[in-house]
Design a protein around this motif. Structure first.
Motif, mmCIF file in Angstrom:
data_model
loop_
_atom_site.group_PDB
_atom_site.id
_atom_site.type_symbol
_atom_site.label_atom_id
_atom_site.label_comp_id
_atom_site.label_asym_id
_atom_site.label_seq_id
_atom_site.Cartn_x
_atom_site.Cartn_y
_atom_site.Cartn_z
ATOM 1 N N ASN A 7 0.804 -1.219 0.000
ATOM 2 C CA ASN A 7 0.000 0.000 0.000
ATOM 3 C C ASN A 7 0.839 1.272 0.000
ATOM 4 O O ASN A 7 0.288 2.370 0.025
ATOM 5 N N SER A 8 2.158 1.116 -0.006
ATOM 6 C CA SER A 8 3.055 2.263 -0.087
ATOM 7 C C SER A 8 4.284 1.836 -0.894
ATOM 8 O O SER A 8 4.495 0.651 -1.141
ATOM 9 N N ILE A 9 5.074 2.833 -1.300
ATOM 10 C CA ILE A 9 6.279 2.559 -2.085
ATOM 11 C C ILE A 9 7.454 3.188 -1.350
ATOM 12 O O ILE A 9 7.469 4.415 -1.146
ATOM 13 N N PHE A 12 9.094 6.806 -1.847
ATOM 14 C CA PHE A 12 8.126 7.671 -2.532
ATOM 15 C C PHE A 12 7.017 8.062 -1.558
ATOM 16 O O PHE A 12 6.734 7.354 -0.604
ATOM 17 N N ARG A 13 6.387 9.187 -1.845
ATOM 18 C CA ARG A 13 5.256 9.646 -1.046
ATOM 19 C C ARG A 13 4.051 9.769 -1.971
ATOM 20 O O ARG A 13 4.133 10.365 -3.044
ATOM 21 N N ILE A 14 2.940 9.183 -1.560
ATOM 22 C CA ILE A 14 1.708 9.291 -2.342
ATOM 23 C C ILE A 14 1.135 10.684 -2.111
ATOM 24 O O ILE A 14 0.893 11.079 -0.970
ATOM 25 N N VAL A 15 0.925 11.420 -3.209
ATOM 26 C CA VAL A 15 0.393 12.777 -3.089
ATOM 27 C C VAL A 15 -1.069 12.868 -3.520
ATOM 28 O O VAL A 15 -1.754 13.831 -3.163
ATOM 29 N N GLU A 16 -1.541 11.887 -4.286
ATOM 30 C CA GLU A 16 -2.937 11.913 -4.717
ATOM 31 C C GLU A 16 -3.399 10.505 -5.083
ATOM 32 O O GLU A 16 -2.696 9.767 -5.776
ATOM 33 N N TYR A 17 -4.564 10.163 -4.589
ATOM 34 C CA TYR A 17 -5.206 8.904 -4.956
ATOM 35 C C TYR A 17 -6.131 9.189 -6.135
ATOM 36 O O TYR A 17 -7.034 10.012 -6.034
ATOM 37 N N ALA A 76 -2.019 8.840 -13.494
ATOM 38 C CA ALA A 76 -1.304 8.255 -12.360
ATOM 39 C C ALA A 76 0.089 7.842 -12.814
ATOM 40 O O ALA A 76 0.316 7.561 -14.000
ATOM 41 N N ASN A 77 1.029 7.802 -11.873
ATOM 42 C CA ASN A 77 2.369 7.319 -12.208
ATOM 43 C C ASN A 77 2.757 6.094 -11.384
ATOM 44 O O ASN A 77 3.891 5.642 -11.419
ATOM 45 N N THR A 102 -4.942 0.432 -6.880
ATOM 46 C CA THR A 102 -5.284 1.837 -6.710
ATOM 47 C C THR A 102 -4.270 2.687 -7.457
ATOM 48 O O THR A 102 -3.068 2.626 -7.175
ATOM 49 N N ALA A 103 -4.759 3.465 -8.411
ATOM 50 C CA ALA A 103 -3.902 4.382 -9.168
ATOM 51 C C ALA A 103 -3.583 5.587 -8.291
ATOM 52 O O ALA A 103 -4.490 6.156 -7.670
ATOM 53 N N VAL A 104 -2.312 5.957 -8.247
ATOM 54 C CA VAL A 104 -1.873 7.086 -7.407
ATOM 55 C C VAL A 104 -0.840 7.925 -8.135
ATOM 56 O O VAL A 104 -0.232 7.479 -9.115
#
Length: 110
Positions: A7-9, A12-17, A76-77, A102-104
């Motif tokens: 659920n995380s990378i 990297f930081r998820i900035v938008e779902y 998404a990237n 989930t595209a983020v």
């Protein structure tokens, strides 16, 4: 594009779902080394399993390409939380592969 079952990378930081994306692929034809299997070939377990494995790999790759394409359409990237479901349809030779995630949008952490 980064793809992960977590659920995380890391790094990297998820900035938008962006939303849930899927990739679905199915097929009912098997081939052996690029050739359609004959009725006689179906009785060769070695050929049958090799064809099944090759068909499964091709279907899985096609489903992943559709998954990535759907995520790119959302700008998404990365895709997190990927789950792969492989289902044979009863009383047929059809396989269905469904991949969901989930595209983020992610950025590199500093």
């Amino acid at each position: 594009m980064v793809l992960t079952t977590t659920n995380s990378i890391e790094g990297f930081r998820i900035v938008e779902y962006k939303g849930i994306v899927t990739g679905i692929s199915y097929n009912s034809s098997y081939s052996y080394k690029g050739k359609k299997m004959s009725f006689k070939d179906m009785f060769s377990m070695k050929k049958y399993y090799e064809a099944y494995e090759e068909g499964l790999q091709n279907l899985k790759e096609e489903a992943f390409q559709k998954l990535k394409s759907n995520a790119q359409a959302l700008n998404a990237n990365a895709i997190v939380g990927i789950k792969v479901d492989i289902e044979p349809l009863l009383q047929s030779a059809t396989l269905i592969i469904s991949i969901t995630g989930t595209a983020v949008s992610v950025v590199i952490e500093k």
